[in-house]
Design a protein around this motif. Structure first.
Motif, PDB file in Angstrom:
ATOM      1  N   VAL A  81     -13.482  -8.040  -3.089  1.00  0.00           N
ATOM      2  CA  VAL A  81     -13.999  -8.810  -4.220  1.00  0.00           C
ATOM      3  C   VAL A  81     -15.163  -8.068  -4.870  1.00  0.00           C
ATOM      4  N   TYR A 131      -8.237   0.254  -0.922  1.00  0.00           N
ATOM      5  CA  TYR A 131      -7.785   1.549  -1.429  1.00  0.00           C
ATOM      6  C   TYR A 131      -7.512   1.473  -2.930  1.00  0.00           C
ATOM      7  N   LEU A 170     -10.805   1.063  -4.794  1.00  0.00           N
ATOM      8  CA  LEU A 170     -11.628   2.269  -4.905  1.00  0.00           C
ATOM      9  C   LEU A 170     -11.005   3.269  -5.871  1.00  0.00           C
ATOM     10  N   ILE A 171      -9.677   3.323  -5.869  1.00  0.00           N
ATOM     11  CA  ILE A 171      -9.041   4.262  -6.798  1.00  0.00           C
ATOM     12  C   ILE A 171      -9.287   3.821  -8.239  1.00  0.00           C
ATOM     13  N   TRP A 194     -18.280   6.631  -3.750  1.00  0.00           N
ATOM     14  CA  TRP A 194     -17.701   7.362  -4.876  1.00  0.00           C
ATOM     15  C   TRP A 194     -16.867   8.529  -4.369  1.00  0.00           C
ATOM     16  N   THR A 254     -14.539  -7.825   0.975  1.00  0.00           N
ATOM     17  CA  THR A 254     -15.287  -6.747   0.329  1.00  0.00           C
ATOM     18  C   THR A 254     -14.513  -6.233  -0.891  1.00  0.00           C
ATOM     19  N   ARG A 311     -22.791 -10.080  -6.156  1.00  0.00           N
ATOM     20  CA  ARG A 311     -21.492 -10.262  -5.504  1.00  0.00           C
ATOM     21  C   ARG A 311     -21.566  -9.956  -4.022  1.00  0.00           C
ATOM     22  N   TYR A 321      -3.735  -0.083 -11.128  1.00  0.00           N
ATOM     23  CA  TYR A 321      -4.163   0.016  -9.731  1.00  0.00           C
ATOM     24  C   TYR A 321      -4.788  -1.286  -9.262  1.00  0.00           C
ATOM     25  N   HIS A 368       3.296   2.256  -3.389  1.00  0.00           N
ATOM     26  CA  HIS A 368       2.838   1.706  -4.662  1.00  0.00           C
ATOM     27  C   HIS A 368       2.810   2.729  -5.783  1.00  0.00           C
ATOM     28  N   THR A 369       3.096   3.987  -5.487  1.00  0.00           N
ATOM     29  CA  THR A 369       2.746   5.007  -6.481  1.00  0.00           C
ATOM     30  C   THR A 369       3.577   4.920  -7.751  1.00  0.00           C
ATOM     31  N   ALA A 389     -13.782   7.183  -2.895  1.00  0.00           N
ATOM     32  CA  ALA A 389     -12.856   6.784  -3.955  1.00  0.00           C
ATOM     33  C   ALA A 389     -12.125   7.993  -4.513  1.00  0.00           C
ATOM     34  N   TRP A 414     -11.817   2.682  -9.383  1.00  0.00           N
ATOM     35  CA  TRP A 414     -13.162   3.098  -9.749  1.00  0.00           C
ATOM     36  C   TRP A 414     -13.166   4.465 -10.423  1.00  0.00           C
ATOM     37  N   VAL A 415     -12.307   5.362  -9.979  1.00  0.00           N
ATOM     38  CA  VAL A 415     -12.377   6.718 -10.517  1.00  0.00           C
ATOM     39  C   VAL A 415     -11.413   6.929 -11.677  1.00  0.00           C
ATOM     40  N   PHE A 470      -9.618   9.145  -2.027  1.00  0.00           N
ATOM     41  CA  PHE A 470      -8.454   8.263  -2.073  1.00  0.00           C
ATOM     42  C   PHE A 470      -7.571   8.598  -3.267  1.00  0.00           C
ATOM     43  N   ILE A 527       0.390  10.613  -0.775  1.00  0.00           N
ATOM     44  CA  ILE A 527       1.340   9.498  -0.836  1.00  0.00           C
ATOM     45  C   ILE A 527       2.418   9.780  -1.865  1.00  0.00           C
ATOM     46  N   ASP A 528       1.978  10.150  -3.053  1.00  0.00           N
ATOM     47  CA  ASP A 528       2.984  10.474  -4.054  1.00  0.00           C
ATOM     48  C   ASP A 528       3.765  11.709  -3.610  1.00  0.00           C
ATOM     49  N   PHE A 539       0.759  -1.250   0.000  1.00  0.00           N
ATOM     50  CA  PHE A 539       0.000   0.000   0.000  1.00  0.00           C
ATOM     51  C   PHE A 539       0.797   1.312   0.000  1.00  0.00           C
ATOM     52  N   PRO A 540       1.590   1.638   1.009  1.00  0.00           N
ATOM     53  CA  PRO A 540       2.026   3.043   0.927  1.00  0.00           C
ATOM     54  C   PRO A 540       3.129   3.274  -0.100  1.00  0.00           C
TER      55      PRO A 540
END
Lengths: 591, 115, 804
Positions: A450, A297, A300-301, C740, A448, C224, A314, A238-239, C743, A303-304, C746, C754-755, A235-236
């Protein structure tokens, strides 16, 4: 045997440099096929009944004064990962067939060198040799990204290189500390530990796991995680991954997702568990928390995202979270699942990157805002896309599910609290539970992920594959010769009423037909077949991995009968060549 | 260097000129060269100043060599002189080239290595 | 972290000394010590049931590869599925009521030790018992019929789309076979997700339609959510029982069943009681129950055969199957069955209220499916797994019939589904069979006396009143029955009968393919002029969407269904009527209970009965004690029930809330089993009558009916119901939007924090470099001065240190 797996790609790389550019890709294809054939020979010769034993051992002294040698050996874990690398080799060449048109020689030569370095990591039995190969994968990858990537490639390549390099230097410090620690120990006749400098992986494992105290192991583990967690990536840290993936050429992404990320998990398995078992047990919950954060995380990222490739990149963060979660479970199901995850993720995500690459070659965009509904234009492509997305989502019957489920099952089982009365279990047997520091809550939260995986991947499919056909209109500049191409092919799939005019221009640049070519299908088919076979009949893999995984667990949680002195001659336990073995009485002394 | 030259068995006639004299001369030459190098901007002068510092070091070497009756120092100086000659040839050639480029011998003209 | 599970803590209060002693007894009888149930090798022929659809899938794929442009894939599919049906029928005739396992191959089987619990076995083996066979009989049978129907229905898409449709169709039947026949929970899960995938692919069949794609996505994701519950249940099952194979689980659960029978739920550990609740979450997702039902109505975007097969008859009943199959586990939990019952009943009611207010007939059918599924769950919850299974079977037939009839209408009227724009369809030329099908289906759904739906619904209703503490559920279900009858016949009276009137649909599904009209009419016996007219209509559709709605009225002619659709509708009508006969047929197995007919007789021999067949051989006998005198056959509702009393085996919570367990539930003082036949019949009549008054009597046009005048009386309720009680919007507001936003946060966090941290670390050397950069002036004198200064400092230091 194993050395040839490294030497063949190197020799072919040399040949590519010497031969004229026109023959480069054919040579590369032949070379990767030859390496693959050699891998098949090795796979056949490998004694799968002795999966935990290092086989094909060979060693050439290199710097004898420091105990450094070029030693090779592979157990079934290594063999499977080598097979994955060998499989992806020809596929990458096929994927680059038309995509790479400039500096062809350099490209294929570096690709082959990368192949050699990756195999080197998996076969190395000497720490220095391992580390050199581990680091050397960076160089070809740097070149591939910085020369053949897309717009932001320089920055991506530099970030990728510096980021992972910084991490691995710290890991090197940890490994060097282990070697130094070993050299300070008194020489032990039986295990070969101590007395002088050596970088033999098995010897150092005995030294580290048996003689280091928890504080020392923790330090080493943290140093190792600096290197391997960046590579995974957890996670932290990964960028670098989305950036590198987005900018890399298709083949680069495939290799990166398929094999290079697995160097990290492989390192955690080999060294995190092998060298610092006690510390790993202590740190497992924290590692697991990072994994779970990564799963949610990253998901969800995804998703956008609007860039398809970035989305898949991601998703790797999320997927690899499951993979390391399985390792942290430290039980059979978890580690089996994790190792299978390494392979399965390589297959399905590699294929997704291939498919995105094929789309990019045709449309020169990866933005979900610009392309859509490609099922109308590219039914074969769409079929493959849906197939591999389903493999990636973890649909039972395909490979992703097998490993994902096992990782979650392992996490679910792995709790000491099962035997201590969790949920009324003091009144009930929990015979399916194992030792460990995780447990059902970890699994429940991870699961979750999944749902989120289904969400972002299906949204992607819904936009790119399904929906009304949408093609980027701005690509007329690439060539004025698009008309005939797009027209003829668009027409052949009749009824696609969206393809009036602007669709035709999109095909102009690449000279590729609307749907996948035979070459592209050839590249995808092996992956598809592997996904299906591993999903429906993973039993051979389970059996192949059973022995090494059992040894790893016995290494972490020594079975009780070993604690009585004098019984260390358990069959298979004191195999000096085995990675995880030689857990003798000394271990009890140190604990 | 607390031992005097007499103790080292030098002839009496040499009593007046001790190692200290040589070192004083050497030091003076070096300081002259250094000050010259720092204050002058003409490349040739600066080069000559470096030569001056160079020879100062050589002189010190010879003096010590004689003082310790150890020939290593002197043989080194022979090397140094040879190398210095070659170096001088090279350096002057460079200066000429540089002069051709900028039509000036001012050291401040050359700041390409600025960070 | 451990034992922080609040709900379970509540479930498992501190135990007294007595229960501690008992718990030790339980420990002594841990699952591990229970002897393995003997494996009876099943008929290997059973493997053909999943294998034949796979063959069909491969053939369809080949058709796609070779670009077959005919109806070949449909007929290959029909042949394969018919083969599977024949095999199932053969299994049925050869079945003796016992359990056998047909071994396939190892799927996910790994072991890490020799102890029990150190082997994870999930083989591709088939569990053959009467429940399995019952389910597969109607699955394969209906699938064959619907494939035949689809061969005509999908004919506008002959080519790649046709192959795709039938490939997914085959895959669906395969998955359903795995789901139903798998001998372990993981194979069930394979089928579970497999049917989800097929549902996804088939809902999204018209993939150019954004709404279809969205619906497909929604279905998969909602499923799901349930699946996660299911998979956690599977894992918990493994952790506790050390196996996920049914026979092992059921054998291992035996000690608990004994405890549960004695009503000592407090001694059953929470870990065991949690399993059925998790499984129920999965079942609710797949069967579209209350929190997770919203996907099913949207799933109507798929082609109608799909809606009929997947979203009415088979897949959505998978949840019912899961509960029935793992019924022994559900009996172990104090709360599982009440949860199931209440969820089912509330779903039934809510879906019925929404169904009343909709205008799209296919959606009405979808809500009625949700409602009927609620019925089934309520049935399971009130301890009549037999009734629930019977309702599944009858519902499968009549709902498939209804959907296919709706599909025929949709097909013929260019996608028109609005009941305000169709009227008198049943009396149009060539539409007789459709009208008849609608009639039979509606009668069944409304629970008209002596139809199959009447008997099966009645079994559930009666049992709801019998089971102690479940009377409120009975009342809810009764109300729902009335609502169901009303909205069902609302459709019937509006669409099938009345003045003949129609408007073609504004969204033509054959816009997909230009050649549709010609193709279709070439195949049917329609006269040439008709075909020409239809073609004319099509030409219009391609002109301009805004324009054609008006243009159509004059030119459009509905095309009546062809032979395939009519055959299937007729067959299903007959089957739906005949399904009532099942109630009067005796159990196919010897020694089965005499009442309830063939379907309950089959269910009774399976794990869905109260006793597992493994533990108790006297199934019939034990059952008699449990449900003494339930339905005493069809010949009359013998009073046996009156003295029978309550089931001796009900969750204590139910029993306690009732007061005294010995006292049977009653319906206003009468015996529910006797009265319910009349009560439900009357309720059905009333519903139909109201529909008749409001929607048929005196109706002159298609668009308006007397009911419209009543709408204001309901205030905002009607509007809310029409908008589905805003559940979708609620989900959007409560779940989707926050996620949403998270997300996006995040994403920004990743980019900035983070970056940013990484860049900060990378920036440190750069910053230091920038700081010292001016020293590198490039000026020779600067360097020289620096060097001299350095030497001076060094010398100074040396002097200072040595001069001491």
């Amino acid at each position: 045997m194993l050395a040839s797996l490294i030497l063949i790609p190197l020799a072919v790389a040399l040949a590519i440099v010497v031969l004229p550019a026109a023959s480069a890709r054919a040579t590369a294809l032949l070379g990767t096929l030859a390496a693959a054939a050699m891998t098949v020979v090795a796979l056949v010769q490998f004694d799968w009944t002795q999966g935990a034993v290092m086989q094909f051992l060979a060693s050439v002294p290199w710097l004898p004064s420091l105990g450094i040698s070029l030693s090779f050996g592979a157990d079934s874990v290594s063999m499977l990962l080598i097979a994955l690398a060998a499989l992806l080799g020809p596929i990458c060449v096929l994927a680059s067939w038309t995509a790479i048109t400039e500096r062809v020689k350099t490209y294929y030569a570096w690709l082959l060198i990368l192949q050699a370095a990756m195999v080197g990591v998996f076969v190395a039995r000497d720490l220095i040799f391992f580390y050199i190969c581990f680091e050397f994968t960076l160089v070809p990858m740097y070149v591939l990204i910085s020369l053949y990537g897309s717009t932001n490639r320089k920055r991506a390549a530099t970030t990728f290189f510096l980021y992972t390099f910084t991490g691995s230097v710290i890991a090197l410090a940890g490994l060097a500390y282990v070697a130094w620690f070993n050299s300070t120990l008194p020489f032990d006749q039986m295990t070969g530990v101590g007395g002088s400098w050596t970088f033999d992986i098995s010897t150092l494992q005995t030294a580290a796991s048996n003689h280091m105290n928890l504080a020392q192991q923790s330090m080493v583990l943290l140093a190792l995680l600096c290197g391997f967690a960046v590579k995974v990536p957890l996670f932290p840290v990964h960028t670098w991954l989305p950036l590198a993936h987005t900018e890399a050429p298709t083949a680069g992404s495939v290799i990166l997702a398929g094999v290079l990320l697995k160097l990290g998990t492989y390192g955690i398995f080999r060294f995190g568990i092998g060298y610092t078992p006690d510390a790993f047990v202590a740190f497992a919950p924290y590692i697991a928390v990072l994994c779970i954060i990564g799963i949610l995380y990253g998901g969800l990222i995804c998703w956008v995202q609007t860039d398809v490739k970035k989305l898949v990149a991601y998703s790797s963060v999320a997927h690899l979270g499951f993979c390391v979660l399985g390792l942290a479970a430290l039980n059979h199901a978890g580690i089996q699942g994790s190792i299978l995850y390494m392979i399965n993720h390589g297959l399905s995500t590699g294929a997704l990157f291939l498919l995105i690459g094929f789309m990019y070659e045709r449309y020169h965009t990866r933005s979900m805002k610009e392309v859509g509904g490609l099922a109308a234009k590219m039914p074969v492509w769409a079929t493959f896309m849906v197939f591999f997305v389903m493999a990636s989502v973890g649909l039972p019957g395909l490979n992703g599910f097998v490993s994902e489920f096992l990782c979650m099952l392992g996490t679910f089982q792995a709790s000491d609290s099962w035997s201590l009365g969790l949920w009324g279990s003091e009144k009930a047997a929990t015979i399916g539970a194992t030792r460990g520091n995780l447990g059902p809550w970890y699994a429940a939260v991870a699961s979750t992920g999944v749902i989120i995986a289904a969400m972002y991947l299906l949204i992607m499919v819904g936009k790119v594959v399904f929906g009304p056909l949408k093609e980027p209109g701005g690509h007329d500049s690439h060539g004025s010769h698009g008309g005939s191409h797009g027209g003829s092919h668009g027409g052949s799939h009749g009824g696609s009423h969206g393809s009036n005019g602007h669709g035709a221009a999109a095909h102009g640049h690449s000279h590729l037909p609307a749907d996948l070519t035979a070459r592209e299908i050839t590249a995808l088919m092996p992956l598809a077949i592997a996904c299906l076979v591993f999903g429906l009949y993973p039993t051979p893999l389970f059996q192949a991995l059973k022995a090494p995984v059992n040894e790893a667990i016995a290494h972490v949680y020594p079975p009780p009968q070993l604690e009585t002195p004098g019984t260390e001659n358990q069959p298979g336990r004191n195999d000096p060549t085995g990675l995880i073995g030689s857990v003798g009485t000394a271990q009890e002394v140190s604990r | 260097m607390m031992t005097t030259l007499a103790q080292a068995g030098f002839p009496a006639a040499m009593h007046q000129i001790t190692l200290a004299h040589y070192l004083f001369i050497s030091g003076a030459m070096f300081m002259l060269g250094l000050i010259g190098f720092l204050t002058r901007r003409n490349l040739i002068i600066m080069f000559l100043c470096t030569e001056l510092m160079f020879q100062a070091a050589g002189l010190a070497l010879v003096a010590f060599s004689r003082f310790h009756m150890n020939m290593t120092g002197q043989s080194f100086v022979i090397f140094i002189v040879t190398v210095a000659a070659a170096e001088a040839a090279m350096a002057l050639a460079l200066v000429v080239l540089l002069f051709r480029k900028r039509e000036s011998l001012d050291a401040a003209e050359w700041q390409e290595m600025k960070g | 972290m451990p034992s922080a599970f609040l709900g379970v803590l509540v479930l498992n209060p501190a135990s007294s000394l007595d229960s501690m002693l008992d718990s030790m007894l339980v420990l002594a009888a841990t699952p591990a010590t229970v002897a393995k149930a003997p494996i009876i090798a099943g008929d290997p022929l059973a493997l053909l049931v999943p294998a034949l659809p796979i063959l069909g899938l491969i053939l369809c794929t080949l058709c796609a590869i070779f670009r077959v442009k005919s109806k070949l894939p449909a007929f290959l599919t029909v042949a394969c599925l018919a083969g599977a049906f024949v095999v199932t029928a053969k299994l049925f005739t050869g079945h003796d009521g016992g359990v056998s396992i047909a071994s396939g191959f190892q799927w996910m089987t790994l072991s890490w030790g020799e102890e029990p619990g150190q082997r994870f076995i999930a083989d591709f083996s088939l569990y053959l018992d009467s429940l399995t066979i019952l389910w597969m009989l109607f699955v394969t049978g209906l699938a064959t019929l619907i494939a035949l129907y689809a061969s005509e229905y999908m004919s506008h898409d002959v080519g790649l789309g046709y192959c795709r449709f039938f490939a997914a169709f085959n895959l669906f039947v395969f998955s359903m076979a795995c789901l139903v026949m798998g001998d372990n929970l993981l194979l069930l899960f394979l089928g579970w997700e497999g049917v989800g995938l097929c549902s996804y692919l088939l809902i999204g069949y018209f993939y150019k339609k954004p709404s279809a794609v969205a619906a497909a996505k929604k279905a998969f994701i909602m499923n799901r959510i349930g699946d996660v519950g299911l998979i956690l249940g599977v894992m918990l099952t493994f952790v506790h029982f050390g196996s996920i194979e049914y026979r092992e689980i059921f054998a291992a659960a035996q000690p608990y069943i004994d405890l549960a029978k004695a009503g000592k739920f407090s001694e059953i550990p929470a870990i065991v009681q949690l399993i059925p609740i998790l499984l129920a979450v999965g079942a609710f997702g797949k069967s579209a129950q209350l929190p997770l039902y919203v996907w099913l109505p949207d799933a109507m975007e798929g082609p109608t055969p799909v809606s009929a097969l997947i979203h009415a008859a088979t897949m959505v009943t998978a949840g019912v199957y899961l509960v029935a199959r793992t019924y022994p586990l559900f009996l172990l939990s104090e709360y599982a069955l009440p949860i199931v019952a209440w969820t089912g009943a509330l779903t039934a009611l809510v879906a019925a209220t929404i169904g009343m207010a909709q205008f799209d007939i296919k959606r009405i059918m979808a809500y009625s499916t949700v409602s009927q599924l609620g019925y089934m769950f309520a049935g399971l919850g009130v301890l009549t797994s037999t009734g629930a299974a019977f309702h599944v079977v009858t519902h499968a037939f009549f709902k498939a019939l209804l959907f296919l009839s709706c599909g025929a209408i949709m097909h013929g009227f260019a996608g028109q589904l609005d009941l305000r724009k169709l009227s008198g369809v049943g009396f149009m030329k060539g539409w007789g069979v459709v009208g008849l099908g609608m009639f039979v289906g509606c009668m069944n759904l409304a629970g008209f006396p002596f139809t199959a739906g009447y008997f099966s619904k009645d079994m559930i209703l009666a049992e709801a009143f019998v089971t102690p503490g479940m009377a409120p559920i009975g009342w809810i279900l009764l109300l729902t029955a009335g609502l169901t009858a009303y909205y069902t016949f609302r459709v019937f009276f509006r669409v099938v009968v009345g003045p003949m009137h129609y408007e073609p649909g504004d969204e033509l599904h054959h816009a997909e393919e230009d050649s549709h009209g010609h193709d279709h009419h070439g195949a049917s016996e329609a006269d040439a002029a008709h075909a020409a007219d239809a073609a004319h209509g099509h030409a219009h559709t391609h002109d301009d969407h805004a324009h054609h709605e008006h243009g159509h009225g004059a030119h459009f002619h509905p095309h009546a269904p062809g032979w395939a659709i009519n055959t299937v509708l007729a067959t299903l009508s007959v089957a739906s009527i005949a399904a009532a006969g099942l109630y009067f047929v005796k159990s196919p197995y010897e020694g089965g209970m005499a009442h309830g007919g063939a379907v309950p007789g089959m269910v009774e021999r399976s794990s869905a009965a109260f006793e597992t067949p493994f533990s108790h051989h006297g199934v019939g006998e034990s059952h008699e004690t449990i449900k003494e005198g339930g339905h005493e056959g069809a010949d009359g509702h013998a009073p046996a029930h009156a003295e029978g009393g309550a089931p001796s085996f009900v969750p204590t919570s139910i029993a306690k809330s009732q007061g005294e367990a010995a006292h049977a539930g009653s319906f206003l003082g009468w015996d529910p089993h006797k009265v319910m036949y009349y009560v439900s019949g009357v309720v059905g009549f009333v519903g139909i009558f109201i529909a008749f008054i409001l929607h048929y009597a005196g109706r002159r046009t298609a668009a308006t009916a007397r009911a419209d005048a009543l709408l204001p009386a309901f205030g905002p309720l009607a509007g809310w119901a029409q908008n589905k009680w805003y559940v979708d919007e609620l989900y959007d507001l409560v779940v989707r939007t926050p996620l949403w936003i998270v997300a996006n946060i995040f994403h920004l966090f990743d980019k900035i924090v983070i970056d940013g941290l990484v860049r900060l670390v990378g920036g440190i050397p750069r910053f230091i470099g920038g700081m010292v950069r001016p020293t590198q002036s490039g000026e020779l004198h600067g360097y020289a001065a620096g060097m001299a200064a350095g030497v001076a400092v060094l010398l100074f230091l040396v002097f200072m240190l040595t001069m001491r």
